[in-house]
Design an enzyme around this catalytic site. Structure first.
Site, PDB file in Angstrom:
ATOM      1  N   HIS A 162       0.847  -1.186   0.000  1.00  0.00           N
ATOM      2  CA  HIS A 162       0.000   0.000   0.000  1.00  0.00           C
ATOM      3  C   HIS A 162       0.889   1.244   0.000  1.00  0.00           C
ATOM      4  O   HIS A 162       2.058   1.191   0.418  1.00  0.00           O
ATOM      5  CB  HIS A 162      -0.904   0.007   1.239  1.00  0.00           C
ATOM      6  CG  HIS A 162      -2.119  -0.851   1.091  1.00  0.00           C
ATOM      7  ND1 HIS A 162      -2.564  -1.700   2.079  1.00  0.00           N
ATOM      8  CD2 HIS A 162      -2.995  -0.986   0.050  1.00  0.00           C
ATOM      9  CE1 HIS A 162      -3.657  -2.312   1.668  1.00  0.00           C
ATOM     10  NE2 HIS A 162      -3.934  -1.902   0.440  1.00  0.00           N
ATOM     11  N   THR A 190       2.164   1.098  -8.993  1.00  0.00           N
ATOM     12  CA  THR A 190       2.902   2.024  -8.135  1.00  0.00           C
ATOM     13  C   THR A 190       4.079   1.334  -7.461  1.00  0.00           C
ATOM     14  O   THR A 190       5.191   1.876  -7.397  1.00  0.00           O
ATOM     15  CB  THR A 190       1.969   2.628  -7.067  1.00  0.00           C
ATOM     16  OG1 THR A 190       0.858   3.252  -7.712  1.00  0.00           O
ATOM     17  CG2 THR A 190       2.702   3.657  -6.227  1.00  0.00           C
ATOM     18  N   SER A 209      -2.680  -0.896 -10.936  1.00  0.00           N
ATOM     19  CA  SER A 209      -2.742  -0.599  -9.510  1.00  0.00           C
ATOM     20  C   SER A 209      -3.878  -1.389  -8.868  1.00  0.00           C
ATOM     21  O   SER A 209      -4.862  -1.743  -9.536  1.00  0.00           O
ATOM     22  CB  SER A 209      -2.962   0.896  -9.288  1.00  0.00           C
ATOM     23  OG  SER A 209      -1.831   1.637  -9.712  1.00  0.00           O
ATOM     24  N   GLY A 210      -3.734  -1.630  -7.557  1.00  0.00           N
ATOM     25  CA  GLY A 210      -4.715  -2.451  -6.853  1.00  0.00           C
ATOM     26  C   GLY A 210      -6.160  -2.039  -7.058  1.00  0.00           C
ATOM     27  O   GLY A 210      -7.006  -2.873  -7.424  1.00  0.00           O
ATOM     28  N   ASP A 215      -4.802  -6.285  -7.822  1.00  0.00           N
ATOM     29  CA  ASP A 215      -4.848  -7.372  -6.838  1.00  0.00           C
ATOM     30  C   ASP A 215      -5.567  -8.589  -7.416  1.00  0.00           C
ATOM     31  O   ASP A 215      -5.169  -9.736  -7.187  1.00  0.00           O
ATOM     32  CB  ASP A 215      -5.559  -6.907  -5.563  1.00  0.00           C
ATOM     33  CG  ASP A 215      -4.892  -5.690  -4.943  1.00  0.00           C
ATOM     34  OD1 ASP A 215      -3.649  -5.591  -5.032  1.00  0.00           O
ATOM     35  OD2 ASP A 215      -5.615  -4.840  -4.387  1.00  0.00           O
TER      36      ASP A 215
END
Length: 278
Positions: A162, A190, A209-210, A215
């Site tokens: 994160h 990122t 990105s998540g 994810d």
């Protein structure tokens, strides 16, 4: 069948073999003098099964003379000649043998048991570390051969964090750079950017990105057997829009028995797992 009972080989007998790389890199004359008394020498006749597929993995083997075949069932997948080292799976924790080794000619083989190696940790640490380096190198070569043949698909290490823990991720990556660079890496956008620019890591794959599905993309790789381990330094304090995806990723890792680290302490354990072959 074994045609002659075991005995310890002499250092001269072991030293006369032209060892296949990487064995030659880890054992010089003095190293062979230390190793020889720990080996059991066996003679096998043509057609003998030296390692039984599915049998217990509890020894490392050095082929002094003769030719052997590596078999998956009855399918021949590789050949071994004098100077070959095999059975290294015993050192990385494999419980059973994944292939059969059969003598194609009369063969002389030296065996080193795991029990003997465990005794070396305290009694002969220099020899132990040479053997550990040797088995890691043999594992790397055999893994590369399987991947080149398409028999062993590439398995990635996912490494991400994160935003609030990116600085911690960079420090961790720098500290464990030598291990991480041995594996193809995948990260979300990122994390990938800072790992490249601040930790000098090359990434084999980059996903979104998540919050934009990254994810989920890594979760799909886990589900299809493409991930060796996941290091995801999560922020336990702030709320995140991708929290359901992160929980799903963790469940997939549990389901497929993929190591998952969410902080630097558990990530250290994953690094040890990667460094020792699991």
């Amino acid at each position: 069948m074994e045609v002659k009972g075991s005995r310890h080989p002499t250092a001269k007998e072991v030293g006369e073999v032209t060892w296949v790389h990487p064995a030659a890199d880890h054992f010089d004359g003095p190293g062979l003098d230390m190793l020889a008394p720990h080996l059991d020498r066996h003679e096998f006749s043509t057609g003998s099964v030296i390692i039984e597929q599915g049998g217990d993995a509890n020894s490392l083997f050095f082929l002094l003379s003769g030719e052997c075949a590596v078999l998956d069932g009855e399918r021949r997948i590789a050949s071994l000649g004098p100077g070959s080292v095999f059975g290294e799976g015993a050192f990385r924790g494999d419980p059973s043998r994944n292939a059969e080794i059969r003598a194609l000619t009369d063969a002389v083989i030296c065996e080193l048991s795991i029990a003997t190696v465990e005794e070396m940790v305290q009694s002969e640490p220099e020899l132990f570390h040479r053997l550990l380096a040797l088995t890691e190198a043999v594992c790397d070569i055999h893994r590369a051969e399987r991947q080149a043949s398409g028999e062993d698909p590439v398995r990635y290490v996912a490494i991400l964090a994160h935003d609030g823990r990116l600085e911690e991720l960079v420090s961790f990556a720098r500290e464990h750079h030598s291990v991480l660079t041995c594996f193809p890496l995948v990260a979300t956008a990122t994390s990938a950017r800072v790992l490249r620019s601040e930790a000098d890591l090359d990434l084999a794959e980059q996903v979104l990105s998540g919050p934009f599905g990254g994810d989920q993309a890594i979760g799909a790789m886990v589900a299809t057997g493409k991930v060796e381990a996941v290091i995801f330094l999560r922020d336990p304090v702030d709320s995140h829009t991708d929290s359901p995806d992160i929980e799903a990723l963790g469940r997939l890792c549990d389901l497929h028995r993929v190591p998952f680290a969410s902080n630097t302490s558990t990530a250290e354990a994953v690094i040890l797992h990667l460094a020792t072959g699991g």
